[in-house]
Design a protein around this motif. Structure first.
Motif, PDB file in Angstrom:
ATOM      1  N   SER A   1       0.830  -1.209   0.000  1.00  0.00           N
ATOM      2  CA  SER A   1       0.000   0.000   0.000  1.00  0.00           C
ATOM      3  C   SER A   1       0.858   1.250   0.000  1.00  0.00           C
ATOM      4  N   GLY A   2       1.914   1.245   0.789  1.00  0.00           N
ATOM      5  CA  GLY A   2       2.804   2.398   0.825  1.00  0.00           C
ATOM      6  C   GLY A   2       3.513   2.628  -0.492  1.00  0.00           C
ATOM      7  N   ILE A   3       3.955   1.548  -1.115  1.00  0.00           N
ATOM      8  CA  ILE A   3       4.641   1.677  -2.399  1.00  0.00           C
ATOM      9  C   ILE A   3       3.687   2.178  -3.476  1.00  0.00           C
ATOM     10  N   ILE A   4       2.472   1.661  -3.496  1.00  0.00           N
ATOM     11  CA  ILE A   4       1.485   2.101  -4.491  1.00  0.00           C
ATOM     12  C   ILE A   4       1.123   3.561  -4.284  1.00  0.00           C
ATOM     13  N   LEU A   5       0.898   3.968  -3.026  1.00  0.00           N
ATOM     14  CA  LEU A   5       0.565   5.362  -2.746  1.00  0.00           C
ATOM     15  C   LEU A   5       1.713   6.293  -3.138  1.00  0.00           C
ATOM     16  N   PHE A   6       2.941   5.889  -2.837  1.00  0.00           N
ATOM     17  CA  PHE A   6       4.108   6.699  -3.198  1.00  0.00           C
ATOM     18  C   PHE A   6       4.207   6.854  -4.711  1.00  0.00           C
TER      19      PHE A   6
ATOM     20  N   ALA B   1       1.704  21.986  -4.753  1.00  0.00           N
ATOM     21  CA  ALA B   1       0.268  22.121  -5.002  1.00  0.00           C
ATOM     22  C   ALA B   1      -0.487  20.856  -4.614  1.00  0.00           C
ATOM     23  N   ILE B   2       0.088  19.706  -4.903  1.00  0.00           N
ATOM     24  CA  ILE B   2      -0.577  18.446  -4.551  1.00  0.00           C
ATOM     25  C   ILE B   2      -0.456  18.177  -3.067  1.00  0.00           C
ATOM     26  N   GLY B   3       0.683  18.476  -2.505  1.00  0.00           N
ATOM     27  CA  GLY B   3       0.869  18.322  -1.067  1.00  0.00           C
ATOM     28  C   GLY B   3       1.823  17.192  -0.738  1.00  0.00           C
ATOM     29  N   TYR B   4       2.394  17.305   0.448  1.00  0.00           N
ATOM     30  CA  TYR B   4       3.361  16.316   0.906  1.00  0.00           C
ATOM     31  C   TYR B   4       2.737  15.244   1.800  1.00  0.00           C
ATOM     32  N   PHE B   5       1.472  15.414   2.138  1.00  0.00           N
ATOM     33  CA  PHE B   5       0.806  14.472   3.040  1.00  0.00           C
ATOM     34  C   PHE B   5       0.789  13.039   2.514  1.00  0.00           C
ATOM     35  N   PRO B   6       0.474  12.790   1.236  1.00  0.00           N
ATOM     36  CA  PRO B   6       0.512  11.405   0.745  1.00  0.00           C
ATOM     37  C   PRO B   6       1.900  10.780   0.801  1.00  0.00           C
ATOM     38  N   ILE B   7       2.932  11.591   0.609  1.00  0.00           N
ATOM     39  CA  ILE B   7       4.301  11.080   0.697  1.00  0.00           C
ATOM     40  C   ILE B   7       4.600  10.648   2.121  1.00  0.00           C
ATOM     41  N   PHE B   8       4.221  11.481   3.097  1.00  0.00           N
ATOM     42  CA  PHE B   8       4.449  11.125   4.496  1.00  0.00           C
ATOM     43  C   PHE B   8       3.687   9.868   4.888  1.00  0.00           C
ATOM     44  N   ILE B   9       2.444   9.755   4.439  1.00  0.00           N
ATOM     45  CA  ILE B   9       1.646   8.566   4.742  1.00  0.00           C
ATOM     46  C   ILE B   9       2.265   7.330   4.103  1.00  0.00           C
TER      47      ILE B   9
END
Length: 81
Positions: free
Chosen positions: A14-19, A45-53
């Motif tokens: 899940s983390g790899i797919i989200l990244f 603009a997209i944000g860093y939150f998905p990267i952190f998650i």
């Protein structure tokens, strides 16, 4: 032991797919802004939150794998002795 292995594989995947999906979205959006030189602006603009998650998910998945491997080693040691 098997449940930690399954949870580790699920969270790691899940983390790899989200990244990956986040980077794909940033790449597509940066072309809309006028080229790849605006990559950091698109990332902001997209944000860093998905990267952190995604990083948290990958680290959690690795920790589940480590716990599963430790339980396997403990079980092997008790069966050998």
């Amino acid at each position: 032991m098997l449940k930690y292995l399954i949870m580790g594989a699920t969270t790691l995947l899940s983390g790899i797919i989200l990244f990956g999906m986040t980077w794909i979205a940033v790449a597509i959006y940066s072309t809309r802004l006028g080229g790849y030189e605006n990559f950091s602006a698109a990332m902001s603009a997209i944000g860093y939150f998905p990267i952190f998650i995604s990083i948290i998910l990958v680290l959690t998945g690795i920790s589940f794998f480590v716990m599963s491997f430790n339980k396997y080693l403990v079980n092997e040691k008790t069966t050998v002795d």
